[in-house]
Write an enzyme that holds these catalytic residues in place. Structure first.
Site, PDB file in Angstrom:
ATOM      1  N   GLY A 164      -1.507  -9.420  18.898  1.00 22.80           N
ATOM      2  CA  GLY A 164      -0.816  -9.331  17.607  1.00 22.80           C
ATOM      3  C   GLY A 164      -1.568  -8.508  16.578  1.00 22.80           C
ATOM      4  CE  LYS A 220      -4.512  -0.842   4.504  1.00 27.56           C
ATOM      5  NZ  LYS A 220      -4.784  -1.408   5.848  1.00 27.56           N
ATOM      6  N   GLY A 254      -7.080  -6.115   2.557  1.00 35.41           N
ATOM      7  CA  GLY A 254      -6.568  -7.486   2.668  1.00 35.41           C
ATOM      8  C   GLY A 254      -7.269  -8.463   1.751  1.00 35.41           C
ATOM      9  CE  LYS A 305      -0.287   0.115   4.936  1.00 31.43           C
ATOM     10  NZ  LYS A 305       0.268  -1.210   5.235  1.00 31.43           N
TER      11      LYS A 305
END
Lengths: 431, 431
Positions: A190, A208, A137, A108
């Site tokens: 995470g 984005k 994604g 990106k």
């Protein structure tokens, strides 16, 4: 059925997404061939340290630390760039396109900054440069925007394009925890980096947004053209007040067409109606909401990050590029309508503003007159007592950003105002 | 930029969708050309009665009642079929494909019954046959399934593909009105036909389920292969009980892959978790939820019917077919993996079952033993008193449809059972 086409893949980078893709290409190749008529062969994988232990057992003889050799290898038909960052990715992709090799990337940062230059080169060379995975994604959204909606007059696209911030805001909303605790939890799971700046300050979403502006409106914006505000100042109080008014707080990327075909792209925390389809996008999911003259309202929803979902989108692009290559063709040219950047100052929004004031007669009148002076009209106001002070909560009608900023400036220096609290834009649904 | 391509369009049918499309082609042609590089010219429009007054002023000289003449006209490059029904649409499309003219259709009945034959002909002729608008109206979902997810191992697709029934169920859920009142309201608003059978009995959704099975799994199902059950027996009580258990009732089209690559397609009212993304699809909106090994969960949402949204999808296909035609190519071949039909009897689901029984000792044991006898295991049970009888509400674990039907059969003849009430399948989320 024609004889199966064989396509050699060269992979640049083998991190999270690269490993998932390598696994698909190595282990699921037969299924993919059955579904697509194309047999993919992973020919070379460029990594920084070929000797490192990896989750996926990429055969050692495929690994190299020489990325240029992967691009130049005559056995590599399609180049897949999953290194991230601008250099050396830009140079390697340029070289691949010069060799008339189709390129698939999930990068990106690259596409949001030098996408126009690379797309122009791909077009001149007559090969594909595809980047479905760079936004959202695993969600197919670049291809539907570019192809299915090619003739549509799109007026606005609104995205939840950063899973980290959506996770944090969902936890704050559903479980009443504070920003710090939610961020720590996201880091623990995470979903957030140790240094979360790029996510929580909106920079990731801004990149984005620039890509979406270029795909949906044929603009040529770069990351730096996108106004961005992150979520680190969003408080439990904002979220609770929003809920009481029937709203949910989301970090939105909003890209819209201006009156003179300018294209405005901005990222900021936004209050949206709890009944809006984007309000039900929870945790680390992403979604893109599209408004068009004919199509009406569309939404594309799914996993915006993670190895496997992102690899799925990359694989879709690889199949597309390979199909095109096998018939000696390439996909449609990217839209280039050349719309100017529409600065945030000239865009308009509704705003939510809280103001703490002295609780005495005449205060509301003097506060309201500041709004009026700047042509900001008020849709609703609530007042609640707070010892000898009062808190006023305003929601404005849609107003020019510039006018609202002047209003806030003047309010801050008004003697009866003790503090201008949080300010948040409210999504207009009557575009 | 190349010189703009000119493409002549022949339109068969000018009802709701046809009028909206004609309007786009006549009034928005310049914008479409700017976005796509293709100038579309509406050359001929076949209608039953050319003299009828129309909302859109299609120039009288374009109208004809001779559909074959439209197909055969050498000025017509792309044929758009919006008549509906199987004949004469099938014959006209066959003729167009024989002439190597790409065809775009929104005809679900046609594609769900003779789609395989027409697709094979299109493939043999090397031209496009596109039908994005046949399922989900304005929502891009056929193209993403076919292209973006070409390499994906899809395990299940679940759709809300009928706006009429979703409108009725939403009104019953949110406003507590009965089925009859909600249906009457839907008819008043033009969401339901005067004879609502095709919608409320699930036949419309079943045709769409067959098309989805073929696109997503390369099956060759026809409408008649799809098990379907409508919503006319759904009561306020079912909806309220569902809500109390955390569920929402939706009419779902469920298409899934069996253990031996069979493909099962079914349509029935279903209880889904209120937190499932499909639960927030309200009123006449449609959505398709896709579950895949790599992509995870995806959802495509939008307007499933109506002139303008459906015309938007048709236009997307016209642009695609024209782009392909201009480079002497055609889109990818439809997937044909030849999976067998997976009969509903051999599929499994969780079930919700209410049973009214005599309220005396030993009754629960004898009812439970019937479930056990047929290997249907119980996930949860609730009992509530009802004078001298009791009502038992069971939710089962996933069980074979055949076993559940045998259980229900035996329960109905059990002396202590006064009545087996409504039975509804519950969506498993742990596929």
């Amino acid at each position: 059925m024609n004889a199966p086409t064989k396509i050699g893949i060269g992979l640049l980078g083998c991190g999270n997404v690269g490993s998932a893709l390598a696994q698909l290409l190595l282990e699921d190749s037969e299924n993919i061939a059955r579904r697509t008529g194309i047999t993919f062969e992973l020919r070379k994988v460029a990594v920084r340290r070929p000797s490192k232990d990896r989750d996926v057992s990429v055969p050692a003889e495929l690994l190299t630390d020489d990325a240029s050799a992967v691009v130049n290898d005559p056995e590599v038909d399609v180049v897949v760039e999953l290194m991230g960052g601008i250099e050396p990715a830009r140079g390697l992709i340029t070289r691949a396109l010069e060799l008339k090799k189709p390129v698939v990337t999930a990068n990106k940062e690259l596409m949001a900054n030098v996408g126009a230059e690379l797309s122009a080169l791909a077009q001149a060379q007559g090969v594909d440069l595809l980047y479905e995975a760079a936004v959202g994604g695993g969600i197919p959204l670049i291809r539907p925007l570019r192809e299915s909606l090619a003739g549509e007059r799109i007026s606005r696209v609104i995205g939840i394009v950063n899973g980290t911030t959506n996770y944090i805001l969902t936890r704050m909303t559903e479980d009443g925890i504070g920003y710090g605790a939610a961020l720590a939890e996201a880091q623990g799971r995470g979903y957030a980096e140790r240094d979360p700046t790029a996510d929580v300050e909106g920079y990731d979403a801004a990149a984005k947004a620039a890509i979406l502006a270029n795909v949906a409106f044929g603009a040529s914006l770069v990351s730096g053209d996108v106004y961005s505000e992150g979520i680190s100042d969003v408080t439990q109080e904002d979220i609770k007040l929003a809920a009481r008014l029937g709203y949910v707080v989301k970090l939105l990327a909003i890209v819209q067409l201006g009156p003179k075909d300018q294209v405005g792209a901005r990222v900021h925390p936004t209050m949206i109606s709890a009944r809006h389809p984007l309000a039900s996008v929870r945790l680390s999911f992403n979604a893109l909401f599209v408004e068009g003259d004919s199509c009406g309202e569309l939404m594309f929803y799914g996993k915006g990050a993670g190895g496997a979902p992102t690899a799925s989108a990359v694989l879709g692009d690889i199949i597309d590029a390979s199909h095109n290559r096998s018939i000696g063709s390439h996909g449609r040219n990217p839209l280039a309508l050349g719309g100017e950047n529409w600065p945030i100052d000239e865009q308009s929004s509704s705003f939510y503003v809280t103001i703490e004031v002295d609780d005495r007669p005449g205060v509301l009148a003097s506060v309201a007159s500041v709004f009026g002076l700047h042509h900001v009209s008020i849709r609703s106001m609530e007042q609640s007592g707070l010892k000898d002070e009062a808190r006023l909560i305003f929601i404005t009608h849609r107003a020019l950003e510039r006018d609202v900023q002047s209003t806030l400036h003047d309010l801050r220096v008004l003697p009866v105002v003790r503090r201008v609290g949080n300010v948040m834009r409210v999504l207009d649904e009557d575009m």
